[in-house]
Design a protein around this motif. Sequence first.
Motif, PDB file in Angstrom:
ATOM      1  N   VAL A 205       0.843  -1.204   0.000  1.00 34.04           N
ATOM      2  CA  VAL A 205       0.000   0.000   0.000  1.00 34.04           C
ATOM      3  C   VAL A 205       0.877   1.252   0.000  1.00 34.04           C
ATOM      4  O   VAL A 205       0.637   2.205  -0.752  1.00 34.04           O
ATOM      5  N   LYS A 206       1.886   1.276   0.875  1.00 30.96           N
ATOM      6  CA  LYS A 206       2.780   2.434   0.922  1.00 30.96           C
ATOM      7  C   LYS A 206       3.440   2.669  -0.433  1.00 30.96           C
ATOM      8  O   LYS A 206       3.528   3.807  -0.921  1.00 30.96           O
ATOM      9  N   ILE A 207       3.882   1.582  -1.068  1.00 31.23           N
ATOM     10  CA  ILE A 207       4.575   1.707  -2.348  1.00 31.23           C
ATOM     11  C   ILE A 207       3.612   2.210  -3.431  1.00 31.23           C
ATOM     12  O   ILE A 207       3.967   3.067  -4.255  1.00 31.23           O
ATOM     13  N   ARG A 208       2.373   1.688  -3.429  1.00 31.82           N
ATOM     14  CA  ARG A 208       1.400   2.110  -4.436  1.00 31.82           C
ATOM     15  C   ARG A 208       1.117   3.607  -4.340  1.00 31.82           C
ATOM     16  O   ARG A 208       1.092   4.326  -5.344  1.00 31.82           O
ATOM     17  N   PHE A 209       0.914   4.092  -3.113  1.00 32.11           N
ATOM     18  CA  PHE A 209       0.651   5.519  -2.936  1.00 32.11           C
ATOM     19  C   PHE A 209       1.856   6.356  -3.389  1.00 32.11           C
ATOM     20  O   PHE A 209       1.701   7.406  -4.028  1.00 32.11           O
ATOM     21  N   GLN A 210       3.060   5.913  -3.049  1.00 29.11           N
ATOM     22  CA  GLN A 210       4.245   6.674  -3.431  1.00 29.11           C
ATOM     23  C   GLN A 210       4.456   6.659  -4.946  1.00 29.11           C
ATOM     24  O   GLN A 210       4.866   7.660  -5.536  1.00 29.11           O
ATOM     25  N   ARG A 211       4.168   5.538  -5.583  1.00 30.09           N
ATOM     26  CA  ARG A 211       4.281   5.481  -7.049  1.00 30.09           C
ATOM     27  C   ARG A 211       3.299   6.440  -7.705  1.00 30.09           C
ATOM     28  O   ARG A 211       3.646   7.158  -8.661  1.00 30.09           O
ATOM     29  N   ALA A 212       2.077   6.468  -7.171  1.00 29.48           N
ATOM     30  CA  ALA A 212       1.081   7.383  -7.731  1.00 29.48           C
ATOM     31  C   ALA A 212       1.517   8.834  -7.560  1.00 29.48           C
ATOM     32  O   ALA A 212       1.383   9.658  -8.473  1.00 29.48           O
ATOM     33  N   ALA A 213       2.061   9.156  -6.373  1.00 28.70           N
ATOM     34  CA  ALA A 213       2.506  10.530  -6.123  1.00 28.70           C
ATOM     35  C   ALA A 213       3.657  10.912  -7.055  1.00 28.70           C
ATOM     36  O   ALA A 213       3.692  12.029  -7.583  1.00 28.70           O
ATOM     37  N   CYS A 214       4.599  10.005  -7.270  1.00 27.43           N
ATOM     38  CA  CYS A 214       5.713  10.293  -8.167  1.00 27.43           C
ATOM     39  C   CYS A 214       5.237  10.479  -9.602  1.00 27.43           C
ATOM     40  O   CYS A 214       5.703  11.371 -10.324  1.00 27.43           O
ATOM     41  N   LEU A 215       4.313   9.636 -10.028  1.00 28.64           N
ATOM     42  CA  LEU A 215       3.798   9.767 -11.392  1.00 28.64           C
ATOM     43  C   LEU A 215       3.071  11.088 -11.583  1.00 28.64           C
ATOM     44  O   LEU A 215       3.161  11.722 -12.644  1.00 28.64           O
TER      45      LEU A 215
END
Length: 715
Positions: A283-293
Amino acid sequence: MRRRIRYFSVFFIPALVCLFGKSVLGKETQQLSIADTIRIEALLDSIPSLMPTDLPLSMALIEEADSLLTQLEQTLDRPFLRQKGEIVFLKSQGFSSQGKFDEGISELHTILSKPDLVAYFNGASKYYGLLGRLYQEKGNLIEARKSYLQAIQSSHISIETGVFYNNLGLVEYLMGSLFDASIHYKRALVLFESENATVQQKNSVRLNWGLVYYDLDSLDRAESQFREILKLVDTIPDTQLKGRLYLNLSAVYLKQSMWAQTISMLDSALHESILTEDPFLQVKIRFQRAACLMSMKGDQNRIQHEIEMAETLIKTNQLDAMNTDLELEKGNFEIFRGNYSQAKNHYNRALDAAIQLGNYTGQIHLLYRLAKVDSLGGNIVSAMTYYQRYHRLSDSLNRIKNDRMIDNIQMEYDLEKSEQEKEFISRELALSKSQSQHRFYFLLASIGILIVTVIALIIIASQRNRLLHTWKIIDNQNHRLKSMFRERQLILRLLTHDLRSPLMRIQIIVANLLGNWEENKGKEEETQAEIAEIAHAASEIDHFSERIMDAEDQPENLEISQKSGTKLNQRMESAIEKYQSKAFKKGIQIHKQFLPEEKTIQTNQEALQLVLENLLSNAIKYAPLNSEIDVCLTNQSDGYHYTIRDRGPGFQEADFSNMFKQFQTLSAQPTNGESSQGMGLYLSQKLCSQIGASLAIYNHSEKGAIASLIIPENT
């Protein structure tokens, strides 16, 4: 008689029954005590392995062991300190696993409050360590810090001490003392390296240390620590740890706005988290990937896919419970989406969780983010409130860092009008800008002065090195001149000493001619031979004179260190031929024994010839009339040996300490009135030291003296 029997039966028989009964009861009690002890030891051995899988059964067994131990202590009327300590330690671990921190702390204090128990356990470091962990889990960081310090002080230098330093570093980190945390992590890593700790223990310290560097904005060091762990993880596969490392590296790159590297690390972290089936990390990684994108203005469909995957994981795995890290990630993502009210809600929930856990570092971080969210949303008054709370908590933690008293924290919220706060902030910003400019100019001037100073120092150092080099050259030339002067003086003395030999021969021949003038008439051949001998001696004097002149004019060409091919047999033959006539006139026979084959070595031929002539001349001078001289040349393990033996009086004991000194007249006297200046052996010894040979003079066991000259094969 009957009365005596009655008294015996009344008093004696009951006494025997009591004694017998006590003996029987004592044996039964002893057997019961042994059984209870075995049962207690079996329980203490089995509980640690059982506790992680079945906590209720473990706690029941601990209570059983405690009850048996209490009965055993009462029965035998003595304490069982080791077993009591183990039971208390296991019980406190169980309370920690159940979340009953106060009960566990109370149990440990029963041990640590008794000096005899503390002394028995040699400081009880593991009990203080467990007490610190309980205080840490409870949120009482000050007491946790004190307990860890006591554990370190009472422990011997070992891996356990490194564990205590690691835990103490985590406590300091949570209290906001990042520099202290860094020091403790460094000590823990040093201990783990010196005591051969496991790779997992070293990785734990490096991971915590990297997080400290990250919070201190020392991103290069943080990345170095994480990369070092990755190298070690490759040798011992640990997928869960690799996922956390990739996530930490992505945070380092994100702070530097390195978007491509951030996405790459997040992809690697997601892959590892899927392998370990860790939904929270995913979950943490998914949110961070979305924020970076979103920051990269990437594909909206891909961003939406990341958000949907994160929400699906939260619902599927029931991750809606309040969690600081998860709420923080949600808030960060909402900021990227521009939804400041939702971000503020997530941050507030994360702040509540941090307050409950006693995580002061997290509280400061979240208060700053809440102030930033309100500032972005235009809610200036609320932003100032959070800024005030942020500064007050930071100041309080700084005071705690100095005196370690968390009870003195005073949380006073004195709100002022928003316009006054804005004006104050404006003044602070203007002052800060002015100070920054002054610092910049000062730094620029300092750099200029430093550059000039460095250039001046370089020039001075260069001049100094040049002077030192010149001084060394002059000093070396001075030493060389002194050495050449000493060698020239030695050569002059040798040549002057050797002039005496041909002069004496001329004197002897002339005296013989004058004394036997009448007898020599008609003996033209003998007379011609003696005249030829005079001519030969005169040529030798001329040769020596040229050498003296050469030594005066060109001393550098007369260094004794010059070497050439020297034939050993030939040198001795030349010396014998030179002094044969002198020996013949004294009736001395020279017996010689040389090497079967001629040997050639590299040495100073002239110096060797002078030494051999001096030694042979001395032998003839001190040998009795009509005696014998033995001359030998042999090859031995330590080199070539010249040995010259005469049949003269030899030397007295006092002669040996003076024979190699200048102008020393020894006890023996020449046998035919020859003169002696006391320079021959002194000069011979000097020459031997120059060419690397050794000279020894000693008495023969029967009669006479022996001169031994040893020349190494490689002089």
